[in-house]
Design an enzyme around this catalytic site. Structure first.
Site, mmCIF file in Angstrom:
data_model
loop_
_atom_site.group_PDB
_atom_site.id
_atom_site.type_symbol
_atom_site.label_atom_id
_atom_site.label_comp_id
_atom_site.label_asym_id
_atom_site.label_seq_id
_atom_site.Cartn_x
_atom_site.Cartn_y
_atom_site.Cartn_z
ATOM 1 N N SER A 64 -23.756 18.567 5.886
ATOM 2 C CA SER A 64 -24.257 18.824 7.237
ATOM 3 C C SER A 64 -24.715 20.272 7.415
ATOM 4 C CB SER A 64 -23.178 18.492 8.272
ATOM 5 O OG SER A 64 -22.028 19.279 8.052
ATOM 6 N N TYR A 101 -26.140 27.721 -0.481
ATOM 7 C CA TYR A 101 -25.698 26.348 -0.769
ATOM 8 C C TYR A 101 -26.599 25.343 -0.050
ATOM 9 C CZ TYR A 101 -22.567 22.268 -0.501
ATOM 10 O OH TYR A 101 -22.027 21.007 -0.566
HETATM 11 O O1 GFB Z 1 -13.986 24.491 6.561
HETATM 12 P P1 GFB Z 1 -14.745 25.751 6.618
HETATM 13 O O2 GFB Z 1 -14.485 26.732 5.539
HETATM 14 O O3 GFB Z 1 -16.248 25.349 6.648
HETATM 15 O O4 GFB Z 1 -14.396 26.522 8.001
HETATM 16 P P2 GFB Z 1 -17.578 25.461 7.523
HETATM 17 C C1 GFB Z 1 -14.475 25.883 9.246
HETATM 18 C C2 GFB Z 1 -13.986 26.781 10.351
HETATM 19 O O5 GFB Z 1 -12.569 26.925 10.248
HETATM 20 C C3 GFB Z 1 -14.554 28.195 10.372
HETATM 21 C C4 GFB Z 1 -12.201 28.275 10.401
HETATM 22 O O6 GFB Z 1 -14.844 28.578 11.692
HETATM 23 C C5 GFB Z 1 -13.395 29.025 9.822
HETATM 24 O O7 GFB Z 1 -13.419 30.373 10.262
HETATM 25 N N1 GFB Z 1 -10.920 28.519 9.723
HETATM 26 C C6 GFB Z 1 -9.747 28.880 10.323
HETATM 27 C C7 GFB Z 1 -10.689 28.429 8.399
HETATM 28 N N2 GFB Z 1 -8.797 29.053 9.409
HETATM 29 C C8 GFB Z 1 -9.336 28.776 8.205
HETATM 30 C C9 GFB Z 1 -8.822 28.763 6.880
HETATM 31 O O8 GFB Z 1 -7.658 29.064 6.609
HETATM 32 N N3 GFB Z 1 -9.701 28.373 5.885
HETATM 33 C C10 GFB Z 1 -10.992 28.059 6.142
HETATM 34 N N4 GFB Z 1 -11.785 27.677 5.122
HETATM 35 N N5 GFB Z 1 -11.512 28.077 7.393
HETATM 36 C C11 GFB Z 1 -18.603 24.997 5.230
HETATM 37 C C12 GFB Z 1 -19.691 25.583 4.372
HETATM 38 O O9 GFB Z 1 -18.663 25.641 6.421
HETATM 39 O O10 GFB Z 1 -18.809 23.633 5.474
HETATM 40 C C13 GFB Z 1 -19.941 24.792 3.187
HETATM 41 O O11 GFB Z 1 -19.404 26.925 4.069
HETATM 42 C C14 GFB Z 1 -19.823 23.292 3.371
HETATM 43 O O12 GFB Z 1 -21.201 25.125 2.715
HETATM 44 C C15 GFB Z 1 -18.820 22.835 4.401
HETATM 45 O O13 GFB Z 1 -21.029 22.733 3.614
HETATM 46 C C16 GFB Z 1 -18.993 21.406 4.818
HETATM 47 O O14 GFB Z 1 -17.738 24.193 8.273
HETATM 48 O O15 GFB Z 1 -17.656 26.688 8.355
#
Ligand code: GFB
Length: 356
Positions: A141, A169
């Site tokens: 997405s 990506y």
């Molecule tokens: O899941 P996430 O890394 O992916 O982060 P995206 C989603 C949201 O969760 C962001 C918050 O607003 C992060 O700041 N968040 C809060 C956290 N705590 C945490 C944590 O401990 N870990 C992480 N990871 N996030 C990805 C893309 O974006 O979506 C990729 O970077 C991919 O390319 C994926 O397509 C589906 O939804 O922001």
């Protein structure tokens, strides 16, 4: 194989037309997946590929090709050619990708662009060249513009600027969609592109820094509970909204689409409902049973403010997810605890790279 009845679409006229236009191909491809057909699941050790393999096995498919990374590096054109020439898969689920959460994407854009461009280029080309009957490419997405109108329709693709944290990506995934369209237009190759929303489930990458939000927080809350820590740090403002789909639902949708969808246009896969990250964090704390406080680190990126998919095209074809978020989180946490007890899963890769 028995043919399921075609659903009666209840949606705008343009979608009805599209559905009818492709219903002939739908009949042909449904009838044409014998249980002994060689089916290649690229990326079978990753979150999506492992769910797809489970699904195909449960449906009775007997010839699922799952070469190891040592046998087949998808960023190597010669190895890909050799695999397709010798193993002759007839259906391909292209779930191999370098994936990671918001920080991994932000820190390693070159890796995310290069690996995903090479994987898509090699696998789509070899699939066409060696006579694959149908290929399903998985995008994401995040291919849609950062400020796309919500819920995001498939038509929003390439109508605006991308979210900077994952633009490399996203561009690689957009290239994959365009490759599918190009091979279809130039060579008549039956390739389809699915755009799943944010996924979670068993087999995910639980790395503390490089994972997506659900596995990252399941682990952090779990470890804080075990260590009796007073608080857990979460990232950003908590205000972004995200939609989540359990990977077993995605696997079901993939097989559904392989049988019934045959169009150059991408197909969104999601549940059509979202929540704030702050709401998600509360739910995860509850699922894990952590009693302490939640702290927010505003130095970490928020990413796209909102990302919920318009799934009316998918629903018009007759597919709906089955797994509610709360139940899916509980099952994923159970899986994580079982894995954490038996293997060193938690210290796994710095960011998941599947199918290489
Ligand atoms: O899941 P996430 O890394 O992916 O982060 P995206 C989603 C949201 O969760 C962001 C918050 O607003 C992060 O700041 N968040 C809060 C956290 N705590 C945490 C944590 O401990 N870990 C992480 N990871 N996030 C990805 C893309 O974006 O979506 C990729 O970077 C991919 O390319 C994926 O397509 C589906 O939804 O922001």
């Amino acid at each position: 194989m028995a043919m399921p009845a075609q659903p009666v679409p209840s949606h705008p006229p343009s979608l009805v037309a599209m559905h009818e236009l492709h219903s002939v191909r739908y009949v042909a491809s449904t009838a044409a997946i014998p249980l002994d057909a060689p089916i290649y699941v690229a990326g079978h050790r990753g979150l999506v590929g492992s769910a797809l393999t489970r699904k195909l096995q449960a449906e009775g498919f007997q010839n699922i090709l799952t070469p190891s990374r040592h046998e087949l590096d998808l960023t190597n054109a010669q190895e890909v050619e050799h695999f397709f020439a010798t193993r002759q898969p007839k259906y391909v689920f292209l779930a191999a990708a370098k994936v990671g959460g918001i920080l991994a994407n932000h820190h390693c854009p070159a890796d995310f662009a290069r690996d995903n461009l090479l994987i898509a280029t090699h696998v789509i080309h070899a699939s066409w060249k060696y006579g694959v009957r149908k290929l399903l490419f998985l995008g994401s997405s995040c291919i849609y513009p950062k400020f796309a109108e919500q819920p995001i329709r498939e038509e929003a693709l390439m109508t605006g600027a991308l979210e900077p944290t994952n633009s490399a990506y996203a561009v690689a995934k957009i290239a994959g969609i365009e490759l599918c369209k190009a091979y279809r237009r130039q060579h008549g190759f039956a390739s389809i592109s699915l755009m799943p929303t944010n996924l979670y489930g068993p087999g995910d990458n639980f790395h503390p820094e490089h994972s997506h939000v659900i596995p990252g927080l399941l682990r952090r809350f779990h470890e804080a509970k075990v260590a009796r820590k007073p608080s857990v740090c979460t990232w950003g403002s908590g205000q972004p909204r995200r939609e989540f789909l359990h990977v077993d639902d995605l696997a079901d949708a993939c097989l559904f689409a392989m049988r019934r969808y045959d169009s150059p246009e991408p197909l969104n896969i999601g549940c059509g409902e979202d929540l704030t990250i702050a709401e998600l964090v509360e739910t995860i704390r509850d699922v894990v049973g952590f009693k302490g406080n939640i702290a927010w680190d505003p130095s970490k990126p928020d990413g796209t403010p909102r990302k919920v998919l318009d799934v009316s095209r998918l629903q018009s074809l007759g597919w709906k997810p089955r797994i509610k978020l709360r139940a899916g989180l509980e099952a994923t946490y159970d899986w994580y605890c079982a894995q954490a007890g038996t293997t060193d899963n938690r210290e796994a890769t710095k960011s998941e790279t599947v199918g290489k």
